[in-house]
Design an enzyme around this catalytic site. Structure first.
Site, mmCIF file in Angstrom:
data_model
loop_
_atom_site.group_PDB
_atom_site.id
_atom_site.type_symbol
_atom_site.label_atom_id
_atom_site.label_comp_id
_atom_site.label_asym_id
_atom_site.label_seq_id
_atom_site.Cartn_x
_atom_site.Cartn_y
_atom_site.Cartn_z
ATOM 1 N N PHE A 12 -24.432 -55.553 34.706
ATOM 2 C CA PHE A 12 -23.126 -55.195 34.143
ATOM 3 C C PHE A 12 -22.801 -56.013 32.895
ATOM 4 C CE2 PHE A 12 -19.738 -58.149 35.587
ATOM 5 C CZ PHE A 12 -18.641 -57.696 34.877
ATOM 6 N N ASP A 33 -35.618 -56.480 33.064
ATOM 7 C CA ASP A 33 -34.860 -56.366 34.307
ATOM 8 C C ASP A 33 -35.811 -55.894 35.403
ATOM 9 O OD1 ASP A 33 -31.431 -55.862 34.645
ATOM 10 O OD2 ASP A 33 -32.798 -55.615 36.341
ATOM 11 N N SER A 120 -22.308 -70.924 34.419
ATOM 12 C CA SER A 120 -21.181 -70.517 35.278
ATOM 13 C C SER A 120 -20.121 -71.612 35.405
ATOM 14 C CB SER A 120 -21.712 -70.164 36.666
ATOM 15 O OG SER A 120 -20.631 -70.030 37.575
ATOM 16 N N TYR A 144 -25.344 -71.865 44.400
ATOM 17 C CA TYR A 144 -25.242 -71.074 43.162
ATOM 18 C C TYR A 144 -24.761 -71.943 41.997
ATOM 19 C CZ TYR A 144 -23.632 -67.632 39.778
ATOM 20 O OH TYR A 144 -23.438 -66.925 38.627
ATOM 21 N N VAL A 188 -14.688 -60.107 43.211
ATOM 22 C CA VAL A 188 -13.489 -59.731 43.961
ATOM 23 C C VAL A 188 -12.717 -58.572 43.325
ATOM 24 C CG1 VAL A 188 -11.959 -61.471 42.899
ATOM 25 C CG2 VAL A 188 -11.518 -60.679 45.228
ATOM 26 N N ARG A 271 -13.274 -69.017 52.267
ATOM 27 C CA ARG A 271 -14.732 -68.840 52.182
ATOM 28 C C ARG A 271 -15.411 -70.178 51.847
ATOM 29 N NH1 ARG A 271 -16.639 -64.518 47.749
ATOM 30 N NH2 ARG A 271 -16.731 -66.413 46.512
ATOM 31 N N ASP A 274 -16.041 -72.110 48.163
ATOM 32 C CA ASP A 274 -15.045 -71.623 47.204
ATOM 33 C C ASP A 274 -14.369 -72.765 46.452
ATOM 34 O OD1 ASP A 274 -14.907 -68.904 47.096
ATOM 35 O OD2 ASP A 274 -12.889 -68.761 47.942
HETATM 36 C C1 UD1 Z 1 -18.076 -67.674 41.038
HETATM 37 C C2 UD1 Z 1 -17.847 -68.313 39.675
HETATM 38 C C3 UD1 Z 1 -18.057 -67.283 38.588
HETATM 39 C C4 UD1 Z 1 -19.401 -66.589 38.766
HETATM 40 C C5 UD1 Z 1 -19.488 -65.952 40.137
HETATM 41 C C6 UD1 Z 1 -20.826 -65.301 40.388
HETATM 42 C C7 UD1 Z 1 -16.101 -69.971 40.183
HETATM 43 C C8 UD1 Z 1 -14.741 -70.438 39.876
HETATM 44 N N1 UD1 Z 1 -16.502 -68.829 39.587
HETATM 45 O O1 UD1 Z 1 -17.081 -66.746 41.251
HETATM 46 O O2 UD1 Z 1 -17.992 -67.902 37.329
HETATM 47 O O3 UD1 Z 1 -19.547 -65.618 37.790
HETATM 48 O O4 UD1 Z 1 -19.312 -66.990 41.099
HETATM 49 O O5 UD1 Z 1 -20.829 -64.620 41.592
HETATM 50 O O6 UD1 Z 1 -16.864 -70.611 40.885
HETATM 51 N N2 UD1 Z 1 -12.527 -63.076 47.632
HETATM 52 C C9 UD1 Z 1 -11.655 -62.484 48.528
HETATM 53 N N3 UD1 Z 1 -12.012 -61.292 49.090
HETATM 54 C C10 UD1 Z 1 -13.191 -60.679 48.823
HETATM 55 C C11 UD1 Z 1 -14.078 -61.291 47.918
HETATM 56 C C12 UD1 Z 1 -13.730 -62.499 47.330
HETATM 57 O O7 UD1 Z 1 -10.582 -63.021 48.813
HETATM 58 O O8 UD1 Z 1 -13.448 -59.606 49.386
HETATM 59 C C13 UD1 Z 1 -12.129 -64.348 47.005
HETATM 60 C C14 UD1 Z 1 -13.162 -65.456 47.107
HETATM 61 O O9 UD1 Z 1 -13.056 -66.150 48.326
HETATM 62 C C15 UD1 Z 1 -12.770 -66.305 45.890
HETATM 63 C C16 UD1 Z 1 -12.259 -65.269 44.874
HETATM 64 O O10 UD1 Z 1 -11.969 -64.102 45.625
HETATM 65 O O11 UD1 Z 1 -11.726 -67.189 46.218
HETATM 66 C C17 UD1 Z 1 -13.282 -64.914 43.814
HETATM 67 O O12 UD1 Z 1 -14.501 -64.629 44.460
HETATM 68 P P1 UD1 Z 1 -15.741 -63.968 43.671
HETATM 69 O O13 UD1 Z 1 -15.296 -62.772 42.948
HETATM 70 O O14 UD1 Z 1 -16.858 -63.848 44.630
HETATM 71 O O15 UD1 Z 1 -16.068 -65.021 42.552
HETATM 72 P P2 UD1 Z 1 -16.207 -66.642 42.560
HETATM 73 O O16 UD1 Z 1 -16.963 -67.105 43.738
HETATM 74 O O17 UD1 Z 1 -14.881 -67.234 42.242
#
Ligand code: UD1
Length: 313
Positions: A12, A33, A120, A144, A188, A271, A274
């Site tokens: 993406f 890729d 990241s 990661y 997310v 999670r 996090d």
């Molecule tokens: C992290 C990195 C980001 C990177 C990504 C790669 C940080 C701050 N950011 O993103 O730069 O590109 O990894 O994967 O570390 N959540 C929910 N419900 C869901 C899914 C996620 O509540 O169904 C929450 C997670 O617990 C988290 C937030 O949403 O608190 C963001 O999660 P996600 O989109 O997976 O990204 P990061 O882990 O923040």
């Protein structure tokens, strides 16, 4: 020979970089890729202008062949996701560390002019101070985050020891069209949008007050082009964020407002791995690279929602 190579170019972010390059006048782009998570569908509108090499980034010889004659490499290929790197650490270690090493080794061997590395924001870990500036000590909280930080250190060491000009960009929660919402490990916002379009409640891990500097993919693509062109700064790392901070509760509220619906989210336990809050200081990237993010969260989210709506149709 193509001047530009994008590893993870069927993903993406990688495919957004290709689109930006082609709009900017590039005639063709080489895509590397293995289609593990990248998709040919992401290349649909640019297929006639890209040369796709179905190569795993751990394959040094194939990388060298694909990069021969190129000037710029954008290294986007990775196995993303903090929770996936905890549930299944071996593949992400092998691809994100060993694969990144082979990409830099091959780029140095064919004498690339500059390599831009997708780092990241997770490398910062939990810092009390926001926004996060490049001068802060890294404190990775997950495999990661550690893997991406190792890639950054390799980029810096390849610059100092092997003469490979590199710039690393720490991405901050990139979102936008084509982000794959099909796995529980997906970003997310892609999961939230999938839920809202299906009229379903999302699951929020924790209280939803954790915040992220959600950055629209087109702004990240433009920053990559700028990082490729800026002269000097080899071996350096910059934040590639928007500079704002949005909580998950705010993001879900905005989607409900766009759709004119009221769907209370489900809340689950926080999670593992996090980070609580994440916001970029963009000053250094603005000053040195000319970073100029254009999309507010509201605008980027609306465009993303519209794209998913059209693609569902
Ligand atoms: C992290 C990195 C980001 C990177 C990504 C790669 C940080 C701050 N950011 O993103 O730069 O590109 O990894 O994967 O570390 N959540 C929910 N419900 C869901 C899914 C996620 O509540 O169904 C929450 C997670 O617990 C988290 C937030 O949403 O608190 C963001 O999660 P996600 O989109 O997976 O990204 P990061 O882990 O923040």
């Amino acid at each position: 020979m193509n001047k530009y190579v994008v590893t993870g170019g069927a993903g993406f972010i990688g495919s957004a970089i290709e689109r930006a390059l082609l709009r900017d006048g590039a005639s063709r782009v080489t895509v590397i890729d293995n289609l593990r998570s990248g998709k040919e569908a992401n290349l649909e509108d640019v297929r006639s202008s890209v040369d796709l090499h179905r190569v795993d980034i751990r394959d040094y010889d194939a990388l060298r062949t694909a990069m021969e004659g190129a000037e710029i490499v954008f290294h986007e290929a990775a196995i993303p996701s903090v929770p996936l790197s905890i549930d299944d650490p071996v593949p992400s270690h092998e691809v994100n560390i060993n694969g990144t090493f082979q990409v830099m080794r091959a780029a140095a061997a064919v004498k690339i002019r500059r390599l831009v590395y997708a780092a990241s924001s997770s490398a910062y870990g939990d810092t009390e101070v926001q926004p996060k500036a490049e001068t802060m000590q890294p404190a990775p909280k997950s495999p990661y985050a550690l893997q991406k930080l190792t890639g950054e250190y390799y980029a810096s060491v390849y610059a100092s020891c092997f003469g490979l000009d590199t710039v690393s960009l720490r991405y901050f929660n990139v979102y936008g069209p084509r982000q794959d919402p099909s796995s529980p490990y997906s970003g997310v916002l892609s999961l939230f949008i999938k839920c809202i379009l299906a009229g379903k409640a999302p699951t929020i891990f924790g209280d939803g007050e954790q915040s992220r500097d959600f950055t629209y993919v087109e702004d990240v693509a433009q920053l990559n082009l700028k990082a490729a062109r800026a002269s000097g700064f080899s071996g350096r790392m910059y934040n590639g964020g928007n500079g704002g901070r949005i909580t998950l509760n705010q993001a879900w509220s905005l989607l409900q407002k766009f759709e004119g619906v009221s769907i209370p989210p489900l809340y689950g336990p926080p999670r593992a791995g996090d980070v609580r809050d994440s916001q970029a200081c963009t000053k250094a990237a603005v000053r040195d690279l000319g970073h100029d993010p254009k999309y507010s969260f509201e605008e980027g989210l609306r465009l993303t929602l519209e794209w998913y709506r059209a693609s569902v149709r």
